[in-house]
Design a protein around this motif. Structure first.
Motif, PDB file in Angstrom:
ATOM      1  N   ALA A 165       0.833  -1.211   0.000  1.00  0.00           N
ATOM      2  CA  ALA A 165       0.000   0.000   0.000  1.00  0.00           C
ATOM      3  C   ALA A 165       0.859   1.249   0.000  1.00  0.00           C
ATOM      4  CB  ALA A 165      -0.922  -0.008   1.216  1.00  0.00           C
ATOM      5  N   ASP A 166       1.965   1.207   0.731  1.00  0.00           N
ATOM      6  CA  ASP A 166       2.871   2.349   0.770  1.00  0.00           C
ATOM      7  C   ASP A 166       3.648   2.478  -0.539  1.00  0.00           C
ATOM      8  OD1 ASP A 166       4.405   4.478   2.234  1.00  0.00           O
ATOM      9  OD2 ASP A 166       6.049   3.077   1.886  1.00  0.00           O
ATOM     10  N   LYS A 167       4.123   1.363  -1.036  1.00  0.00           N
ATOM     11  CA  LYS A 167       4.952   1.363  -2.242  1.00  0.00           C
ATOM     12  C   LYS A 167       4.186   1.850  -3.462  1.00  0.00           C
ATOM     13  CE  LYS A 167       8.064  -1.792  -4.745  1.00  0.00           C
ATOM     14  NZ  LYS A 167       8.624  -3.167  -4.752  1.00  0.00           N
ATOM     15  N   TYR A 168       2.914   1.460  -3.562  1.00  0.00           N
ATOM     16  CA  TYR A 168       2.123   1.815  -4.732  1.00  0.00           C
ATOM     17  C   TYR A 168       1.099   2.914  -4.447  1.00  0.00           C
ATOM     18  CZ  TYR A 168       4.436  -2.157  -6.797  1.00  0.00           C
ATOM     19  OH  TYR A 168       5.396  -3.011  -7.262  1.00  0.00           O
ATOM     20  N   ALA A 169       1.262   3.572  -3.293  1.00  0.00           N
ATOM     21  CA  ALA A 169       0.413   4.713  -2.937  1.00  0.00           C
ATOM     22  C   ALA A 169      -1.057   4.385  -3.134  1.00  0.00           C
ATOM     23  CB  ALA A 169       0.804   5.941  -3.766  1.00  0.00           C
ATOM     24  N   LEU A 170      -1.515   3.352  -2.440  1.00  0.00           N
ATOM     25  CA  LEU A 170      -2.908   2.945  -2.574  1.00  0.00           C
ATOM     26  C   LEU A 170      -3.834   3.973  -1.936  1.00  0.00           C
ATOM     27  CD1 LEU A 170      -2.777  -0.920  -2.016  1.00  0.00           C
ATOM     28  CD2 LEU A 170      -2.381   0.414  -4.100  1.00  0.00           C
ATOM     29  N   SER A 171      -5.079   3.931  -2.332  1.00  0.00           N
ATOM     30  CA  SER A 171      -6.053   4.947  -1.935  1.00  0.00           C
ATOM     31  C   SER A 171      -6.370   4.882  -0.447  1.00  0.00           C
ATOM     32  CB  SER A 171      -7.348   4.766  -2.729  1.00  0.00           C
ATOM     33  OG  SER A 171      -8.009   3.574  -2.340  1.00  0.00           O
ATOM     34  N   ASP A 172      -6.905   5.981   0.070  1.00  0.00           N
ATOM     35  CA  ASP A 172      -7.313   6.034   1.472  1.00  0.00           C
ATOM     36  C   ASP A 172      -8.406   5.012   1.770  1.00  0.00           C
ATOM     37  OD1 ASP A 172      -5.518   8.031   2.039  1.00  0.00           O
ATOM     38  OD2 ASP A 172      -6.979   9.659   1.846  1.00  0.00           O
ATOM     39  N   THR A 173      -9.269   4.759   0.802  1.00  0.00           N
ATOM     40  CA  THR A 173     -10.337   3.768   1.003  1.00  0.00           C
ATOM     41  C   THR A 173      -9.749   2.394   1.292  1.00  0.00           C
ATOM     42  OG1 THR A 173     -11.852   4.945  -0.471  1.00  0.00           O
ATOM     43  CG2 THR A 173     -12.300   2.614  -0.087  1.00  0.00           C
ATOM     44  N   ILE A 174      -8.746   2.005   0.541  1.00  0.00           N
ATOM     45  CA  ILE A 174      -8.104   0.706   0.764  1.00  0.00           C
ATOM     46  C   ILE A 174      -7.395   0.689   2.108  1.00  0.00           C
ATOM     47  CG2 ILE A 174      -6.289  -0.847  -0.072  1.00  0.00           C
ATOM     48  CD1 ILE A 174      -6.997   0.032  -2.915  1.00  0.00           C
ATOM     49  N   LEU A 175      -6.703   1.777   2.438  1.00  0.00           N
ATOM     50  CA  LEU A 175      -5.992   1.841   3.706  1.00  0.00           C
ATOM     51  C   LEU A 175      -6.952   1.725   4.890  1.00  0.00           C
ATOM     52  CD1 LEU A 175      -3.327   4.605   3.048  1.00  0.00           C
ATOM     53  CD2 LEU A 175      -2.911   2.175   3.493  1.00  0.00           C
ATOM     54  N   GLN A 176      -8.097   2.390   4.808  1.00  0.00           N
ATOM     55  CA  GLN A 176      -9.064   2.330   5.912  1.00  0.00           C
ATOM     56  C   GLN A 176      -9.580   0.909   6.120  1.00  0.00           C
ATOM     57  OE1 GLN A 176      -9.740   4.696   8.158  1.00  0.00           O
ATOM     58  NE2 GLN A 176      -8.168   5.875   7.068  1.00  0.00           N
ATOM     59  N   VAL A 177      -9.774   0.168   5.044  1.00  0.00           N
ATOM     60  CA  VAL A 177     -10.197  -1.229   5.171  1.00  0.00           C
ATOM     61  C   VAL A 177      -9.093  -2.051   5.828  1.00  0.00           C
ATOM     62  CG1 VAL A 177     -10.743  -3.334   3.893  1.00  0.00           C
ATOM     63  CG2 VAL A 177     -11.837  -1.172   3.271  1.00  0.00           C
ATOM     64  N   LEU A 178      -7.862  -1.845   5.416  1.00  0.00           N
ATOM     65  CA  LEU A 178      -6.746  -2.566   6.037  1.00  0.00           C
ATOM     66  C   LEU A 178      -6.670  -2.256   7.529  1.00  0.00           C
ATOM     67  CD1 LEU A 178      -3.835  -2.246   3.429  1.00  0.00           C
ATOM     68  CD2 LEU A 178      -5.225  -4.264   3.939  1.00  0.00           C
ATOM     69  N   HIS A 179      -6.929  -1.017   7.899  1.00  0.00           N
ATOM     70  CA  HIS A 179      -6.868  -0.646   9.313  1.00  0.00           C
ATOM     71  C   HIS A 179      -7.888  -1.436  10.139  1.00  0.00           C
ATOM     72  CE1 HIS A 179      -4.164   2.291   7.973  1.00  0.00           C
ATOM     73  NE2 HIS A 179      -4.943   3.354   7.936  1.00  0.00           N
ATOM     74  N   THR A 180      -9.098  -1.639   9.591  1.00  0.00           N
ATOM     75  CA  THR A 180     -10.102  -2.385  10.349  1.00  0.00           C
ATOM     76  C   THR A 180      -9.686  -3.846  10.516  1.00  0.00           C
ATOM     77  OG1 THR A 180     -11.482  -3.052   8.450  1.00  0.00           O
ATOM     78  CG2 THR A 180     -11.923  -0.902   9.444  1.00  0.00           C
ATOM     79  N   HIS A 181      -9.017  -4.395   9.510  1.00  0.00           N
ATOM     80  CA  HIS A 181      -8.570  -5.786   9.616  1.00  0.00           C
ATOM     81  C   HIS A 181      -7.385  -5.909  10.564  1.00  0.00           C
ATOM     82  CE1 HIS A 181     -11.028  -7.898   6.486  1.00  0.00           C
ATOM     83  NE2 HIS A 181     -11.305  -6.626   6.209  1.00  0.00           N
ATOM     84  N   LEU A 182      -6.546  -4.902  10.634  1.00  0.00           N
ATOM     85  CA  LEU A 182      -5.483  -4.893  11.640  1.00  0.00           C
ATOM     86  C   LEU A 182      -6.096  -4.824  13.029  1.00  0.00           C
ATOM     87  CD1 LEU A 182      -2.469  -4.687  12.390  1.00  0.00           C
ATOM     88  CD2 LEU A 182      -2.680  -2.199  12.134  1.00  0.00           C
ATOM     89  N   GLY A 183      -7.116  -3.970  13.199  1.00  0.00           N
ATOM     90  CA  GLY A 183      -7.781  -3.848  14.488  1.00  0.00           C
ATOM     91  C   GLY A 183      -8.452  -5.123  14.943  1.00  0.00           C
ATOM     92  N   ALA A 184      -8.798  -6.013  14.001  1.00  0.00           N
ATOM     93  CA  ALA A 184      -9.434  -7.279  14.363  1.00  0.00           C
ATOM     94  C   ALA A 184      -8.537  -8.142  15.240  1.00  0.00           C
ATOM     95  CB  ALA A 184      -9.802  -8.056  13.095  1.00  0.00           C
ATOM     96  N   TYR A 185      -7.234  -7.883  15.211  1.00  0.00           N
ATOM     97  CA  TYR A 185      -6.281  -8.707  15.961  1.00  0.00           C
ATOM     98  C   TYR A 185      -5.757  -8.001  17.213  1.00  0.00           C
ATOM     99  CZ  TYR A 185      -6.286 -11.574  11.749  1.00  0.00           C
ATOM    100  OH  TYR A 185      -6.668 -12.372  10.706  1.00  0.00           O
ATOM    101  N   ALA A 186      -6.427  -6.935  17.631  1.00  0.00           N
ATOM    102  CA  ALA A 186      -5.936  -6.149  18.758  1.00  0.00           C
ATOM    103  C   ALA A 186      -5.815  -6.952  20.035  1.00  0.00           C
ATOM    104  CB  ALA A 186      -6.845  -4.943  18.987  1.00  0.00           C
ATOM    105  N   SER A 187      -6.714  -7.905  20.253  1.00  0.00           N
ATOM    106  CA  SER A 187      -6.659  -8.676  21.495  1.00  0.00           C
ATOM    107  C   SER A 187      -5.883  -9.972  21.359  1.00  0.00           C
ATOM    108  CB  SER A 187      -8.080  -8.993  21.991  1.00  0.00           C
ATOM    109  OG  SER A 187      -8.747  -9.836  21.072  1.00  0.00           O
ATOM    110  N   THR A 188      -5.655 -10.433  20.132  1.00  0.00           N
ATOM    111  CA  THR A 188      -4.928 -11.692  19.960  1.00  0.00           C
ATOM    112  C   THR A 188      -3.425 -11.466  19.808  1.00  0.00           C
ATOM    113  OG1 THR A 188      -5.585 -11.575  17.629  1.00  0.00           O
ATOM    114  CG2 THR A 188      -6.814 -13.068  19.033  1.00  0.00           C
ATOM    115  N   TYR A 189      -3.048 -10.358  19.153  1.00  0.00           N
ATOM    116  CA  TYR A 189      -1.628  -9.998  19.027  1.00  0.00           C
ATOM    117  C   TYR A 189      -1.447  -8.538  19.444  1.00  0.00           C
ATOM    118  CZ  TYR A 189      -1.713 -14.126  15.983  1.00  0.00           C
ATOM    119  OH  TYR A 189      -1.892 -15.384  15.470  1.00  0.00           O
TER     120      TYR A 189
END
Length: 305
Positions: A132-156
């Motif tokens: 996402a950083d290398k290819y300057a992906l859109s904010d929409t894609i980044l926001q979705v990735l953030h929610t999936h990262l947050g899914a693991y807040a209690s496991t990792y």
């Protein structure tokens, strides 16, 4: 509906209505994709595909960065990237997952076990963020990735805290910090804490633990079993007061950031089993203590700066 993108072989992604081909120089794998999706989701692709002459546009960039040249017809693009990474990149651009439901509303749902298969597998997220950083992906894609990262807040939690802090995703980092109250920070190894990107970020965790330990200690030591003499037992009042104070000192001396102070004090209940008045007073005091302790911040973004 597109197939679940993260359970497939990334190298096999192909679209029936594709109008563009991207080929991996490293592996020779060709991907049949939608040019419009590349341009919509990536600032790098948008800039590259919009200009008439591309030539060696990226020759001055770091080795292996992006692209070679288009073919004569302008429909095939060679990229100096592995087929696996290209497959992951094109999955994001063509089959973006839904935001992870449990974290969409603010990263507050306790996730006791690993998220279900609808979450992007955790080991893939660092690579996806790098793409996402290398290819300057859109904010929409980044926001979705953030929610999936947050899914693991209690496991990792430590790794999520580190990644989120590095990425500047403060709400995810704060959520993860609430799952880092135990064990004590001193129990982590140097290798463990390397995932935290900076000394200030680690210091915020230290401050959170310190704040909670002090605040919980103040609350337990300040809680009276007979506040202003209310509900005091005429027969056992003095003895009950003595037992209560002794228990407070024991609990107060072993508080950690995740200590359930009210539960620790509740062990005193058996001392008053023979007196309804004293038992009622103890239960009331413990309930009040539980209420007060629940208000003590559990996240780095809630403690005083």
């Amino acid at each position: 509906m597109p197939p679940t993108p993260w359970s497939e072989d990334f190298k096999q992604m192909e679209l029936a209505d594709a109008d563009f081909v991207v080929r991996s120089i490293q592996d020779g794998q060709a991907f049949h994709v939608k040019r419009e999706r590349l341009e919509q989701g990536s600032n790098v692709f948008r800039a590259y595909l919009k200009i008439p002459y591309r030539g060696d546009m990226f020759a001055c960039c770091e080795s292996g960065y992006v692209l070679d040249t288009l073919d004569e017809d302008g429909h095939t693009l060679d990229m100096d990237e592995s087929a696996e990474k290209l497959g992951m990149l094109f999955q994001l651009l063509h089959h973006l997952p839904e935001p992870y439901e449990e974290t969409r509303a603010g990263f507050t749902k306790l996730q006791i076990e690993l998220p279900t298969e609808i979450a992007i597998p955790f080991p893939l997220l660092p690579t996806l963020y790098a793409l996402a950083d290398k290819y300057a992906l859109s904010d929409t894609i980044l926001q979705v990735l953030h929610t999936h990262l947050g899914a693991y807040a209690s496991t990792y939690p430590l790794r999520v805290y580190g990644y989120a802090t590095t990425l500047g995703v403060d709400d995810v980092a704060a959520c993860a910090s609430s799952f880092l109250l135990a064990p004590p920070l001193s129990s982590y190894t140097a290798a463990d804490v390397k995932v935290v990107p900076s000394a200030p970020a680690y210091h915020r965790l230290v401050q959170l633990h310190d704040y909670r330990i002090k605040k919980l200690g103040e609350l337990v030591m300040g809680e009276e079993i007979f506040p202003h003499g209310y509900g005091k037992c005429p027969r056992h009042g003095a003895k009950t007061q003595e037992v209560w104070e002794a228990r407070k000192k024991v609990v107060g001396g072993k508080i950690q950031a995740a200590t359930d102070v009210a539960a620790e004090m509740a062990d005193i209940g058996k001392e008053f089993a023979g007196c309804d008045t004293c038992a009622k007073a103890a239960n009331a005091a413990i309930s009040m203590l539980r209420y007060k302790c629940a208000k003590v911040p559990k996240r780095v973004d809630k403690i005083p700066v």
